[in-house]
Design an enzyme around this catalytic site. Structure first.
Site, PDB file in Angstrom:
ATOM      1  CG  ASN A 164       1.976   1.588  14.283  1.00 12.52           C
ATOM      2  OD1 ASN A 164       0.858   0.814  14.313  1.00 12.52           O
ATOM      3  ND2 ASN A 164       2.858   1.357  13.310  1.00 12.52           N
ATOM      4  CD  GLU A 190       1.533  -2.822  11.534  1.00 17.90           C
ATOM      5  OE1 GLU A 190       1.585  -1.959  11.053  1.00 17.90           O
ATOM      6  OE2 GLU A 190       0.594  -3.763  11.532  1.00 17.90           O
ATOM      7  CG  ASP A 245      -0.303  -0.170   2.690  1.00 18.01           C
ATOM      8  OD1 ASP A 245       0.729  -0.549   2.631  1.00 18.01           O
ATOM      9  OD2 ASP A 245      -0.798   0.515   3.509  1.00 18.01           O
ATOM     10  CB  THR A 298       4.449  -4.246   2.705  1.00 13.41           C
ATOM     11  OG1 THR A 298       4.308  -3.651   1.407  1.00 13.41           O
ATOM     12  CG2 THR A 298       5.960  -5.304   2.604  1.00 13.41           C
ATOM     13  CG  ASP A 347       6.707   1.611   5.322  1.00 12.46           C
ATOM     14  OD1 ASP A 347       5.955   2.285   4.527  1.00 12.46           O
ATOM     15  OD2 ASP A 347       6.573   0.992   6.383  1.00 12.46           O
ATOM     16  CG  HIS A 363       7.204   0.068   9.668  1.00 12.10           C
ATOM     17  ND1 HIS A 363       7.357   0.054  11.029  1.00 12.10           N
ATOM     18  CD2 HIS A 363       6.839   1.423   9.345  1.00 12.10           C
ATOM     19  CE1 HIS A 363       7.224   0.930  11.618  1.00 12.10           C
ATOM     20  NE2 HIS A 363       6.546   1.929  10.886  1.00 12.10           N
TER      21      HIS A 363
HETATM   22  C1  BDR Z   1       2.923  -0.073   8.538  1.00 14.92           C
HETATM   23  O1  BDR Z   1       1.995   0.821   8.481  1.00 14.92           O
HETATM   24  C2  BDR Z   1       2.163   1.511   7.275  1.00 14.92           C
HETATM   25  O2  BDR Z   1       1.797   2.842   7.705  1.00 14.92           O
HETATM   26  C3  BDR Z   1       3.457   1.355   6.981  1.00 14.92           C
HETATM   27  O3  BDR Z   1       3.477   1.384   5.221  1.00 14.92           O
HETATM   28  C4  BDR Z   1       3.721  -0.113   7.066  1.00 14.92           C
HETATM   29  O4  BDR Z   1       3.302  -1.132   6.505  1.00 14.92           O
HETATM   30  C5  BDR Z   1       3.477   0.226   9.785  1.00 14.92           C
HETATM   31  O5  BDR Z   1       2.807   0.112  10.945  1.00 14.92           O
HETATM   32 CA    CA Z   2       2.750  -0.711   4.278  1.00 16.06          CA
END
Ligand code: BDR
Ligand code: CA
Length: 316
Positions: A159, A165, A10, A125, A14, A240
């Site tokens: 996060n 997450e 997406d 990812t 990263d 990440h």
């Molecule tokens: C993940 O969330 C997205 O914001 C980043 O691309 C990564 O895959 C980190 O929490």
């Molecule tokens: Ca991502």
């Protein structure tokens, strides 16, 4: 040994670096890039994937658009970290290739079913919506995929919420299906990826490559560094998604420990948490290899090498 992989992503700052590492590493055969709504809407992240391909000179990898919404829950996106475009910072290059006409789910299924069993790795990812849908549509992919190495979750903290997450919270039902699948899953979570920061010396090494691609990467990291500083107080941005691509071809980048991982679907405060049981306290069979230590130097050496390799042929 060359590993074949599909990145389901997406982009996302990263994610963009993860695509670049996958395309520029000599031991990776990047079979497809599939997109899923996450950091931004599906239209935006798909356009970003095509822009990354343009600047990196990736012309021979199919790119297919995937799910625009999670399986069950309302959509969440992350403009606070990735901006309104999902890849704010650089001027985004015009796409140079057409999208593959297939949906992401169909491209994933086609590649897994057409190739020898045990030869295709899935590297998600972003939220796990496409992967979960592909499992539903063609359950035989589960026994044919070599390994799923995903960025998501953690065993310590979240996060997006204290315990969740972003990628898992964005589609927890999909994530639970992927962890519960009878395929080898590696979880590269925040515990390790928060250490994968693009520090000033790393950014300087990338800038020294002095190509349009390296300039693009520096601009990405500069924007990402600003939002990570403002929103989460990091001194340098944690990149990440790079981590699971690196793990695929160089197991030494992360040590892992086996554990049971289950996704919390009903918690009042904990929805999206990846409950990780290393010690058999829940009496569940281990279903995941969980990344527990990171060799940061190796991660960045591999990444910088990939940027150099692609820079030799990247768009001017
Ligand atoms: C993940 O969330 C997205 O914001 C980043 O691309 C990564 O895959 C980190 O929490
Ligand atoms: Ca991502």
């Amino acid at each position: 040994m060359v590993e074949r992989m599909i990145i389901d992503c997406d982009p996302g700052h990263d994610d963009a670096l993860a695509i670049i590492l996958a395309a520029g590493n000599p031991n990776i055969d990047l079979m497809a890039i599939t997109t899923v709504a996450g950091n931004q809407t599906i239209e935006k992240v798909t356009r970003n994937a095509l822009s990354v391909c343009a600047i990196a000179g990736i012309t021979d990898v199919p790119v297919a658009q995937g799910a625009g919404v999670p399986l069950v829950r309302p959509q969440i996106v992350a403009p606070d970290i990735h901006g309104e475009s999902g890849l704010d910072g650089p001027v985004l290059p015009e796409p140079q290739i057409e999208l593959d006409p297939r949906r992401a789910v169909d491209l994933i299924i086609d590649l897994v079913m057409e190739n020898e069993p045990g030869t295709i790795n899935l590297v998600p990812t972003g939220p796990l919506t496409n992967v979960a849908l592909a499992m539903k549509v063609e359950p035989r992919i589960v026994e044919r995929v070599k390994r799923v190495i995903l960025m998501g979750g953690s065993y310590t903290r979240g996060n997006s919420t204290p315990s969740a997450e972003f990628n898992i919270l964005a589609d927890p039902e999909a994530a639970q299906a992927v962890f519960a699948g009878a395929w080898p899953v590696t979880m590269v979570g925040l515990d390790q990826t928060h250490q994968a920061t693009a520090d000033a010396d790393i950014v300087a090494r990338i800038a020294a490559i002095d190509s349009p691609l390296s300039e693009f990467v520096v601009e990405i990291l500069t924007f990402f560094g600003t939002t990570y500083k403002d929103v989460q107080g990091f001194d340098a941005p944690p990149v990440h998604d790079l981590c699971c691509v690196a793990k695929l071809v160089n197991p030494a980048v992360f040590a892992t420990r086996d554990a049971f991982v289950g996704v919390e679907l009903t918690g009042r405060w904990t929805t999206g948490m990846t409950v990780t049981d290393f010690d058999n306290l829940l009496d569940q069979e281990h279903n995941t290899q969980v990344a527990t230590t990171l060799d940061k130097q190796l991660l960045w050496d591999m990444t910088i090498n990939a940027i150099s390799v692609l820079s030799k042929g990247s768009a001017a």
